[in-house]
Design a protein around this motif. Structure first.
Motif, PDB file in Angstrom:
ATOM      1  N   ASP A  17       0.831  -0.981   0.016  1.00  9.86           N
ATOM      2  CA  ASP A  17      -0.090  -0.047  -0.018  1.00  9.86           C
ATOM      3  C   ASP A  17       0.799   1.215  -0.019  1.00  9.86           C
ATOM      4  O   ASP A  17       0.680   2.123  -0.651  1.00  9.86           O
ATOM      5  N   ASP A  18       1.658   1.194   0.941  1.00  3.49           N
ATOM      6  CA  ASP A  18       2.671   2.256   1.009  1.00  3.49           C
ATOM      7  C   ASP A  18       3.430   2.718  -0.275  1.00  3.49           C
ATOM      8  O   ASP A  18       3.874   3.789  -0.806  1.00  3.49           O
ATOM      9  N   MET A  19       4.010   1.566  -1.190  1.00  5.80           N
ATOM     10  CA  MET A  19       4.323   1.562  -2.337  1.00  5.80           C
ATOM     11  C   MET A  19       3.614   2.204  -3.471  1.00  5.80           C
ATOM     12  O   MET A  19       4.057   3.018  -4.225  1.00  5.80           O
ATOM     13  N   GLN A  20       2.265   1.895  -3.357  1.00  4.21           N
ATOM     14  CA  GLN A  20       1.439   2.157  -4.371  1.00  4.21           C
ATOM     15  C   GLN A  20       1.010   3.786  -4.210  1.00  4.21           C
ATOM     16  O   GLN A  20       0.227   4.378  -5.060  1.00  4.21           O
ATOM     17  N   ALA A  21       1.122   4.319  -3.043  1.00  9.72           N
ATOM     18  CA  ALA A  21       0.668   5.727  -2.802  1.00  9.72           C
ATOM     19  C   ALA A  21       1.408   6.686  -3.284  1.00  9.72           C
ATOM     20  O   ALA A  21       2.457   6.666  -3.815  1.00  9.72           O
TER      21      ALA A  21
END
Length: 307
Positions: free
Chosen positions: A303-307
């Motif tokens: 999720d953090d990577m996709q943000a």
């Protein structure tokens, strides 16, 4: 069944000498709800077993490439992550050489060869750039992929992985023993070694229900094929070579109770990558014994990577 706490490495290794107890109980065996799998032919490289949800056009974000651990498989490493990941992002994962449903050919290979397999999977599935999510063996494979083709990697999510597994005399003795074992007559013919090792987790709550499925999946590949991968792992060393990757977003999920890949090695990896760290209080069996917690930690990192 109460949770009796961490299981020592000595207890796990002792389990290699004991029979694998058959599942108990009646009824339909438990199995995870996973996307449909199929065999995918890689030109010049053979066929690998893959699962993906790339047909779902409603999903957005960078595709996620799943790379499993040594002696495990796509399913046994990521069964706690794939269902929730599949609802949120496009993804693909596959059984690496000599693991799960992907057979090993007779040629000797290296970790860079495994990374080339991963690149071929991206090519065949039409994935231009992926977030590479690797556990244990999947970490070095993902790192080699990023070193060779940084243009194909949007981010790195790694767990229970190190820059090298031959940094101490104890490490080198272990891998020497692996190499010798592979040459002994009859060694590697069986398929129960991984099940014997991970079967120690039957003292963990809820593991018993999953055991029939896990036992079957862990026995898909013989020990001889796992030993061949072990020889490849013993030959790689990426220390001091990751500076070019510092421009790629990276997160390392550190298994603080890890008896196989010491936490200090994982922190060394995170430091050389300039990666964000997420500590979790689990051992190297994290995805097998604690699938829900594993899925939650890895999905948080994605999720953090996709943000």
């Amino acid at each position: 069944m109460p949770d009796e706490g961490p299981i020592s490495l000595r207890h796990r290794l002792a389990g290699l000498t004991r029979p694998v107890r058959p599942p108990t109980g009646d009824g339909v065996p438990w199995q995870p709800d996973l996307p449909t799998g199929r065999m995918l032919t890689l030109p010049g490289r053979g066929s690998v077993f893959v699962r993906d949800n790339l047909h779902d056009g409603s999903l957005r974000g960078h595709p996620v490439l799943l790379l499993h651990g040594w002696t495990l498989s796509l399913d046994t490493t990521f069964y706690g992550l794939m269902p929730s990941l599949a609802r949120r992002y496009p993804f693909a994962g596959f059984d690496q050489r000599g693991h799960g449903r992907t057979l090993l050919d007779a040629r000797r290979f290296t970790v860079p060869d495994l990374a080339a397999d991963a690149l071929a999977v991206l090519d065949e599935l039409g994935i231009e750039k992926a977030i590479v999510c690797g556990f244990s063996l999947g970490g070095p494979v993902g790192l080699h992929l990023a070193v060779a083709r940084p243009d194909r990697v949007a981010g790195l999510v790694l767990s229970a992985a190190a820059l090298s597994y031959t940094q101490t005399r104890r490490d080198r003795l272990f891998w020497r023993a692996v190499a010798v074992s592979g040459r002994l007559p009859g060694v590697g013919a069986g398929t129960s070694a991984a099940a014997r090792y991970f079967g120690a987790n039957r003292r963990v709550p809820e593991f018993e229900a999953r055991w029939p499925w896990l036992r079957r999946e862990l026995a898909r590949a013989p020990l001889s094929q796992h030993l061949a991968t072990g020889r490849a792992v013993a030959g790689y060393d990426l220390r001091g070579q990751l500076a070019p990757l510092r421009a790629i977003p990276a997160t390392v999920v550190i298994t603080e109770g890890d008896a196989v890949c010491p936490p200090r090695r994982q922190r060394q990896l995170a430091g050389q990558l300039g990666a964000h760290s997420i500590p979790v209080p689990f051992d190297h069996d994290f995805p097998v014994a604690r699938p829900a917690a594993f899925g939650e930690a890895m999905l948080r990192a994605v999720d953090d990577m996709q943000a």
